[in-house]
Design a protein around this motif. Structure first.
Motif, short mmCIF file in Angstrom:
data_model
loop_
_atom_site.label_atom_id
_atom_site.label_comp_id
_atom_site.label_asym_id
_atom_site.label_seq_id
_atom_site.Cartn_x
_atom_site.Cartn_y
_atom_site.Cartn_z
N TYR A 79 0.85 -1.21 0.00
CA TYR A 79 0.00 0.00 0.00
C TYR A 79 0.88 1.26 0.00
CZ TYR A 79 1.11 -0.34 5.00
OH TYR A 79 1.77 -0.45 6.19
N GLY A 80 0.23 2.40 -0.25
CA GLY A 80 0.91 3.68 -0.11
C GLY A 80 1.85 4.05 -1.24
N PHE A 81 1.73 3.37 -2.39
CA PHE A 81 2.60 3.71 -3.51
C PHE A 81 2.21 5.08 -4.05
CE2 PHE A 81 3.53 2.94 -8.23
CZ PHE A 81 4.83 3.39 -8.10
N ALA A 82 3.15 6.02 -3.99
CA ALA A 82 2.84 7.43 -4.25
C ALA A 82 2.27 7.68 -5.65
CB ALA A 82 4.10 8.28 -4.04
N ARG A 83 2.78 6.95 -6.65
CA ARG A 83 2.35 7.25 -8.03
C ARG A 83 1.07 6.52 -8.43
NH1 ARG A 83 7.97 7.47 -9.30
NH2 ARG A 83 8.01 5.43 -10.31
N ALA A 84 0.54 5.71 -7.56
CA ALA A 84 -0.74 5.04 -7.88
C ALA A 84 -1.87 6.05 -7.79
CB ALA A 84 -0.98 3.90 -6.90
N SER A 85 -2.88 5.88 -8.63
CA SER A 85 -4.02 6.81 -8.59
C SER A 85 -4.83 6.58 -7.32
CB SER A 85 -4.91 6.58 -9.82
OG SER A 85 -5.56 5.32 -9.69
N GLU A 86 -5.62 7.57 -6.96
CA GLU A 86 -6.46 7.45 -5.75
C GLU A 86 -7.43 6.28 -5.88
OE1 GLU A 86 -6.04 9.05 -2.88
OE2 GLU A 86 -4.32 9.95 -3.88
#
Length: 200
Positions: A79-86
């Protein structure tokens, strides 16, 4: 634990129905660059069973590893991958929460935290989720080989304080490089399996 046989038996995505395994499940949660795949490979004495990647956010499914036809190690999405979309982040969150809530055989949850840094907001949320679902999280402080020995106790205290962990919460420093912590983790898993067998 002597690993005689390991098989990736189930891979569950957003739309998958979670399997009823009928055997003890032990889950591993952590943010996407915390070293979860490296930990799972080290636990199972395999080099590339769980795919490690320089690109965080690779694990987007729940992966069930069947150990010795006896129990399951369950790798939850990072979780928490910065570049993943909301939208994607929300789906990963739902997948993890559904698993914590629905699995009938889940007996322990390990939460991986990078020992070099204070737990992130996402780490704190995950810790609280695990607690809310009735489990006492077992903390694995990864990347131990990246800090000096003299920093260890200070960093472990930082992890405990940031998570507001209960006093008896277990925190195991772990290095995928040196395998330090591997035996302690397996001892905890074996204790969980024994407790299940004896009906405790």
């Amino acid at each position: 634990m002597v690993i005689k046989q390991v098989e990736l038996q189930y891979v569950c995505g957003i739309t998958s129905k979670l399997p009823k395994t009928g055997q003890v499940e032990v889950a591993f949660a952590g943010k996407s660059n915390v070293g979860k795949s490296s930990l799972i490979n080290a636990l199972m004495n395999r080099k590339s069973l769980a795919r490690t990647s320089a690109q965080p956010g690779k694990t987007q499914t729940i992966n069930y590893y069947h150990i010795n036809q006896d129990m399951y190690l369950v790798d939850l999405p990072g979780y928490g991958f910065a570049r993943a979309s909301e939208e994607v982040k929300a789906k990963w969150g739902k997948l993890i929460e559904d698993y914590l809530h629905q699995s009938e055989m889940l007996r322990a949850v390990f939460l991986l935290i990078d020992i070099r840094h204070a737990p992130s907001e996402n780490d704190v949320i995950m810790y609280d989720w695990i607690m809310r679902n009735g489990y006492q999280p077992l903390i694995i402080a990864t990347k131990l080989d990246k800090i000096k020995r003299s920093q260890i106790s200070k960093q472990l205290k930082l992890i405990r304080d940031t998570l507001q962990a209960e006093k008896d919460t277990i925190v195991i420093p772990f290095s995928a490089e040196t395998r330090q912590g591997r035996e302690e983790i397996w001892t905890l898993i074996e204790d969980v399996c024994r407790a299940e067998e004896s009906g405790e």
